[in-house]
Scaffold this motif. Structure first.
Motif, PDB file in Angstrom:
ATOM      1  N   GLN B   4       0.852  -1.269  -0.025  1.00 50.43           N
ATOM      2  CA  GLN B   4      -0.147   0.022  -0.048  1.00 50.43           C
ATOM      3  C   GLN B   4       0.900   1.260  -0.258  1.00 50.43           C
ATOM      4  N   GLN B   5       0.468   2.345  -0.888  1.00 55.07           N
ATOM      5  CA  GLN B   5       1.417   3.422  -0.681  1.00 55.07           C
ATOM      6  C   GLN B   5       0.218   4.556  -0.805  1.00 55.07           C
ATOM      7  N   PRO B   6       0.638   5.667  -0.375  1.00 46.64           N
ATOM      8  CA  PRO B   6      -0.076   6.836  -0.274  1.00 46.64           C
ATOM      9  C   PRO B   6      -0.333   7.495  -1.642  1.00 46.64           C
ATOM     10  N   PRO B   8      -1.027  10.552  -4.633  1.00 45.82           N
ATOM     11  CA  PRO B   8      -0.266  11.839  -4.544  1.00 45.82           C
ATOM     12  C   PRO B   8      -0.961  13.151  -3.540  1.00 45.82           C
ATOM     13  N   ALA B  11       0.227  12.075   0.115  1.00 47.70           N
ATOM     14  CA  ALA B  11       1.642  12.352  -0.027  1.00 47.70           C
ATOM     15  C   ALA B  11       1.842  13.967   0.217  1.00 47.70           C
ATOM     16  N   ARG B  12       1.050  14.719  -0.455  1.00 50.39           N
ATOM     17  CA  ARG B  12       1.227  16.253  -0.449  1.00 50.39           C
ATOM     18  C   ARG B  12       0.833  16.668   0.874  1.00 50.39           C
ATOM     19  N   ALA B  14       0.849  14.989   3.564  1.00 56.94           N
ATOM     20  CA  ALA B  14       1.909  14.452   4.552  1.00 56.94           C
ATOM     21  C   ALA B  14       3.069  15.434   4.386  1.00 56.94           C
ATOM     22  N   ILE B  15       3.445  16.006   3.231  1.00 58.15           N
ATOM     23  CA  ILE B  15       4.515  16.919   3.057  1.00 58.15           C
ATOM     24  C   ILE B  15       4.406  18.070   3.784  1.00 58.15           C
ATOM     25  N   GLU B  17       2.307  18.729   6.263  1.00 56.15           N
ATOM     26  CA  GLU B  17       2.336  18.539   7.688  1.00 56.15           C
ATOM     27  C   GLU B  17       3.693  18.610   8.327  1.00 56.15           C
ATOM     28  N   ALA B  18       4.661  17.965   7.450  1.00 59.49           N
ATOM     29  CA  ALA B  18       5.960  18.144   7.669  1.00 59.49           C
ATOM     30  C   ALA B  18       6.686  19.316   7.832  1.00 59.49           C
ATOM     31  N   ALA B  21       5.103  21.499  10.579  1.00 56.11           N
ATOM     32  CA  ALA B  21       5.641  21.262  12.220  1.00 56.11           C
ATOM     33  C   ALA B  21       7.009  21.985  12.511  1.00 56.11           C
ATOM     34  N   HIS B  22       7.395  22.655  11.411  1.00 50.47           N
ATOM     35  CA  HIS B  22       8.458  23.482  11.954  1.00 50.47           C
ATOM     36  C   HIS B  22       8.178  24.915  12.723  1.00 50.47           C
ATOM     37  N   PRO B  24       5.540  25.715  14.936  1.00 50.52           N
ATOM     38  CA  PRO B  24       5.484  25.802  16.451  1.00 50.52           C
ATOM     39  C   PRO B  24       6.865  25.721  17.154  1.00 50.52           C
ATOM     40  N   VAL B  25       7.868  24.675  16.628  1.00 51.34           N
ATOM     41  CA  VAL B  25       9.195  24.740  17.251  1.00 51.34           C
ATOM     42  C   VAL B  25      10.027  26.103  16.999  1.00 51.34           C
TER      43      VAL B  25
END
Lengths: 105, 156
Positions: B4-6, B8, B11-12, B14-15, B17-18, B21-22, B24-25
């Motif tokens: 199983q793969q995400p 597109p 995937a977009r 998830a990208i 979200e990543a 994530a920068h 708040p830090v």
């Protein structure tokens, strides 16, 4: 051409683990509560996923005390950063349309 | 069985979200600013206190010394308290903080060495002028801390 799915990391396929690692990838260190609040999970869910990531060598847990209160800090290991970078690169390939999605059987 | 793969779109997402994530830090890095400002305040405050004691030696005594010590201890407690409220930091933020402290230590040493070895703090100067110069030197010495605080304060 090699299909990008081969570079996807099984451990990071889990949405909560992906969110945890994505947050830690941005940080040098982050406190347990900070991760819990931003990933929006309970203490127990985060603990469980952290254990899985720690056992696989992706995350390092640092325990200490501040003002006699226990504090837990989390950070990605070098291996964890490499795995996440590879996983993200594979996702970028897929997002760019390099590799048509397969139907799960 | 196929792997199983995400899609597109997934995937977009998830990208994205990543990337998100920068934020708040990076925002939590801003707490480095009050830590640097507390250090700058303590440095200038101590210089002002020393100047007052020099200009008005009659004020010097055990109680004033104790007050000065308490003031410094208060500054240290403030820095530690602010540090305890920091729940995450970026690698870049931590490096900038340490670099700021190092530059401050070197720059401060240069400023005070230069001040003491020049006429700027000459013993021949009137007490009031010398004290004023001393406070100015302290202000110049904390410029790296203020610059660091400014950089952290502008982080989004």
């Amino acid at each position: 051409m090699r299909h990008p799915r081969h570079d996807l990391d099984d451990l990071l396929g889990h949405p909560v683990r992906f969110s945890i690692v994505a947050l830690l990838a941005a940080a040098d260190r982050a406190e347990f509560g900070f991760v819990r609040d931003h990933v929006e999970v309970s203490d127990s869910v985060l603990s469980k996923q952290m254990s899985a990531l720690e056992d696989s060598g992706y995350v390092k847990v640092h325990k200490g005390y501040v003002d006699n209160r226990p504090r837990t800090w989390l950070s990605l290991t070098k291996q964890g950063r490499q795995k996440f970078a590879r996983h993200l690169a594979a996702l970028r390939e897929i997002a760019a349309g390099n590799g048509a999605p397969e139907l799960a059987s | 069985m196929s792997i199983q793969q995400p899609t597109p779109d997934r995937a977009r997402a998830a990208i994205a979200e990543a990337a998100a994530a920068h934020q708040p830090v990076r925002s939590s890095d801003r707490i480095f600013a009050p830590r640097l400002l507390a250090l700058a305040g303590a440095t200038v405050g101590l210089a002002a206190l020393i100047s007052v004691f020099t200009v008005l030696p009659a004020w010097m005594g055990p109680i004033e010394g104790l007050l000065a010590g308490l003031g410094l201890a208060g500054a240290v407690v403030l820095v530690v308290t602010i540090q305890m409220r920091q729940h995450a930091y970026t690698r870049g933020g931590n490096r900038l903080f340490v670099a700021t402290l190092l530059v401050w230590a070197i720059w401060g040493e240069l400023v005070f060495q230069g001040s003491f070895h020049s006429d700027w703090l000459a013993h021949s100067l009137p007490h009031l002028v010398r004290s004023f110069h001393f406070i100015l030197s302290a202000l110049i010495a904390v410029v790296p801390l203020l610059a660091g605080a400014l950089l952290f304060g502008r982080r989004r």
